[in-house]
Design an enzyme around this catalytic site. Structure first.
Site, PDB file in Angstrom:
ATOM      1  N   TYR A 195     -13.090   8.608  35.248  1.00  0.00           N
ATOM      2  CA  TYR A 195     -11.931   7.761  35.555  1.00  0.00           C
ATOM      3  C   TYR A 195     -12.315   6.663  36.549  1.00  0.00           C
ATOM      4  CZ  TYR A 195      -7.123   6.566  36.904  1.00  0.00           C
ATOM      5  OH  TYR A 195      -5.938   5.906  37.158  1.00  0.00           O
ATOM      6  N   LYS A 208     -12.616   2.530  36.178  1.00  0.00           N
ATOM      7  CA  LYS A 208     -11.805   1.627  37.011  1.00  0.00           C
ATOM      8  C   LYS A 208     -12.705   0.681  37.826  1.00  0.00           C
ATOM      9  CE  LYS A 208      -7.739   3.147  35.753  1.00  0.00           C
ATOM     10  NZ  LYS A 208      -6.854   2.276  34.954  1.00  0.00           N
ATOM     11  N   ILE A 254       1.012   7.198  42.232  1.00  0.00           N
ATOM     12  CA  ILE A 254       2.309   6.723  41.752  1.00  0.00           C
ATOM     13  C   ILE A 254       2.912   7.817  40.862  1.00  0.00           C
ATOM     14  CG2 ILE A 254       3.527   4.887  40.512  1.00  0.00           C
ATOM     15  CD1 ILE A 254       1.925   3.814  42.917  1.00  0.00           C
ATOM     16  N   VAL A 256      -5.379   0.436  22.105  1.00  0.00           N
ATOM     17  CA  VAL A 256      -6.158  -0.633  22.762  1.00  0.00           C
ATOM     18  C   VAL A 256      -7.657  -0.533  22.497  1.00  0.00           C
ATOM     19  CG1 VAL A 256      -4.489  -1.116  24.609  1.00  0.00           C
ATOM     20  CG2 VAL A 256      -6.257   0.635  24.972  1.00  0.00           C
ATOM     21  N   ALA A 258     -15.288   5.577  37.431  1.00  0.00           N
ATOM     22  CA  ALA A 258     -16.337   4.681  36.921  1.00  0.00           C
ATOM     23  C   ALA A 258     -15.705   3.612  36.027  1.00  0.00           C
ATOM     24  CB  ALA A 258     -17.380   5.477  36.148  1.00  0.00           C
TER      25      ALA A 258
HETATM   26  P1  NAI Z   1       1.404   6.813  31.776  1.00  0.00           P
HETATM   27  O1  NAI Z   1       0.695   7.930  31.116  1.00  0.00           O
HETATM   28  O2  NAI Z   1       2.804   7.003  32.220  1.00  0.00           O
HETATM   29  O3  NAI Z   1       1.318   5.498  30.893  1.00  0.00           O
HETATM   30  C1  NAI Z   1       0.127   5.131  30.240  1.00  0.00           C
HETATM   31  C2  NAI Z   1       0.491   4.398  28.959  1.00  0.00           C
HETATM   32  O4  NAI Z   1      -0.716   3.970  28.346  1.00  0.00           O
HETATM   33  C3  NAI Z   1       1.233   5.305  27.961  1.00  0.00           C
HETATM   34  O5  NAI Z   1       2.362   4.643  27.451  1.00  0.00           O
HETATM   35  C4  NAI Z   1       0.196   5.560  26.879  1.00  0.00           C
HETATM   36  O6  NAI Z   1       0.758   5.763  25.587  1.00  0.00           O
HETATM   37  C5  NAI Z   1      -0.613   4.261  26.947  1.00  0.00           C
HETATM   38  N1  NAI Z   1      -1.932   4.439  26.371  1.00  0.00           N
HETATM   39  C6  NAI Z   1      -2.873   5.364  26.699  1.00  0.00           C
HETATM   40  N2  NAI Z   1      -3.932   5.233  25.895  1.00  0.00           N
HETATM   41  C7  NAI Z   1      -3.665   4.203  25.032  1.00  0.00           C
HETATM   42  C8  NAI Z   1      -4.378   3.597  23.970  1.00  0.00           C
HETATM   43  N3  NAI Z   1      -5.605   4.034  23.606  1.00  0.00           N
HETATM   44  N4  NAI Z   1      -3.820   2.563  23.329  1.00  0.00           N
HETATM   45  C9  NAI Z   1      -2.589   2.123  23.663  1.00  0.00           C
HETATM   46  N5  NAI Z   1      -1.857   2.666  24.656  1.00  0.00           N
HETATM   47  C10 NAI Z   1      -2.396   3.696  25.342  1.00  0.00           C
HETATM   48  O7  NAI Z   1       0.486   6.453  33.038  1.00  0.00           O
HETATM   49  P2  NAI Z   1       0.737   5.500  34.311  1.00  0.00           P
HETATM   50  O8  NAI Z   1       0.669   6.368  35.499  1.00  0.00           O
HETATM   51  O9  NAI Z   1       1.878   4.617  34.093  1.00  0.00           O
HETATM   52  O10 NAI Z   1      -0.620   4.671  34.300  1.00  0.00           O
HETATM   53  C11 NAI Z   1      -0.697   3.318  33.907  1.00  0.00           C
HETATM   54  C12 NAI Z   1      -1.997   2.730  34.435  1.00  0.00           C
HETATM   55  O11 NAI Z   1      -2.014   2.774  35.846  1.00  0.00           O
HETATM   56  C13 NAI Z   1      -3.253   3.481  33.952  1.00  0.00           C
HETATM   57  O12 NAI Z   1      -4.259   2.537  33.681  1.00  0.00           O
HETATM   58  C14 NAI Z   1      -3.614   4.317  35.168  1.00  0.00           C
HETATM   59  O13 NAI Z   1      -4.977   4.622  35.197  1.00  0.00           O
HETATM   60  C15 NAI Z   1      -3.207   3.387  36.303  1.00  0.00           C
HETATM   61  N6  NAI Z   1      -2.987   4.051  37.567  1.00  0.00           N
HETATM   62  C16 NAI Z   1      -2.031   5.033  37.697  1.00  0.00           C
HETATM   63  C17 NAI Z   1      -1.841   5.659  38.910  1.00  0.00           C
HETATM   64  C18 NAI Z   1      -0.840   6.735  39.118  1.00  0.00           C
HETATM   65  O14 NAI Z   1      -0.870   7.393  40.194  1.00  0.00           O
HETATM   66  N7  NAI Z   1       0.077   6.970  38.190  1.00  0.00           N
HETATM   67  C19 NAI Z   1      -2.649   5.279  40.093  1.00  0.00           C
HETATM   68  C20 NAI Z   1      -3.610   4.250  39.832  1.00  0.00           C
HETATM   69  C21 NAI Z   1      -3.766   3.651  38.623  1.00  0.00           C
END
Ligand code: NAI
Length: 254
Positions: free
Chosen positions: A156, A160, A189, A68, A158
């Site tokens: 992180y 968000k 989550i 991305v 900042a």
């Molecule tokens: P995850 O690590 O399971 O999934 C993140 C996905 O983003 C992965 O498939 C990864 O390959 C992809 N990704 C990362 N960098 C990338 C890049 N440069 N280009 C393309 N794809 C990329 O994490 P999760 O927990 O599902 O997080 C998803 C979103 O939710 C994130 O933005 C995270 O900050 C946000 N979030 C998560 C929380 C949690 O407690 N798990 C709480 C609040 C927000």
């Protein structure tokens, strides 16, 4: 679909971060609601697993291997949708480190993925929605860290917080095209992201988070995906520029 306002039949959805966790749950649920889902991620294997899950349930999935932070690649992937009704900009990375430890590299990496990556996806999606006149819905992924802060979360939170400002600004700018833009700010989550924490620290945090929540538990990717479905669908037709917080009541800001 029992409630018509949630029916996404005939709509195309672009989901970043679709290879894992919350992004995968969003891709699967949007497909279940009838959308054709374009999953985008840098993880090819995870993308194919998500597409297989969608297809097993009779849905339609396309996969785009994209980083991305690579704007031209993201543009090509978005344009390949032809027509676009929904963007869920979910891809993100975790980072922890104190303010005093924070380096330029940390800032560039985390803001690059968690802010610029969301900005690029929003720009490309909004351009296509305007060109096609689809009056679409854009959902960005913020975080409860914006409300609560916390030690070690400078880069992180900042990034968000910047996503929240992007969401409000874009909502104000694209409403005249019928485009709605909202953010989701989940609490803790359980996903592969949180599973990557040191197991003892994770278990301590999950116990603390569950205790802070009036509902007594941490969240699942599906809890967040349902919030995204609401914002993506006509059920939220009069909602724009807002932050929806699937956080189990851990924080209750205005
Ligand atoms: P995850 O690590 O399971 O999934 C993140 C996905 O983003 C992965 O498939 C990864 O390959 C992809 N990704 C990362 N960098 C990338 C890049 N440069 N280009 C393309 N794809 C990329 O994490 P999760 O927990 O599902 O997080 C998803 C979103 O939710 C994130 O933005 C995270 O900050 C946000 N979030 C998560 C929380 C949690 O407690 N798990 C709480 C609040 C927000």
């Amino acid at each position: 679909m029992a409630v018509k306002a949630y029916d996404l039949t005939g709509r195309a959805a672009f989901v970043t971060g679709a290879a894992s966790g919350i992004g995968r749950a969003c891709a699967v649920l949007l497909a279940e609601a009838g959308a054709t889902v374009h999953g985008a991620d840098r993880d090819t294997r995870g993308l194919h697993e998500t597409a297989a899950l969608i297809e097993t349930h009779g849905g339609v999935a396309h996969s785009h291997r994209v980083d991305v932070t690579d704007r031209p690649a993201l543009r090509r992937a978005v344009e390949a949708c032809g027509e676009l009704h929904i963007l869920a900009a979910v891809a993100g990375i975790m980072h922890s480190g104190t303010v005093l430890e924070t380096t330029d590299e940390d800032l560039d990496r985390v803001l690059g993925v968690n802010f610029k990556g969301v900005l690029y996806a929003c720009q490309e999606a909004a351009r296509l929605m305007i060109a096609c006149g689809t009056r679409g819905s854009i959902v960005t992924m913020a975080s409860g860290a914006v409300d609560t802060g916390g030690p070690g979360l400078l880069c992180y939170s900042a990034a968000k917080a910047a996503v929240v400002q992007l969401t409000k600004t874009l909502a104000a700018e694209t409403g005249r095209h019928g485009i709605r833009v909202n953010a989701v700010a989940p609490g803790w989550i359980r996903t592969p992201m949180t599973d990557r924490h040191d197991p003892e620290a994770r278990s301590r945090t999950e116990t603390a988070m569950a205790r802070l929540s009036p509902l007594g538990r941490v969240g699942t990717p599906e809890d967040v995906a349902h919030a995204v479905l609401y914002l993506a669908s006509d059920a939220s037709a009069f909602t724009t520029g807002q932050i929806l917080r699937p956080n189990g009541g851990v924080a209750m800001p205005w």
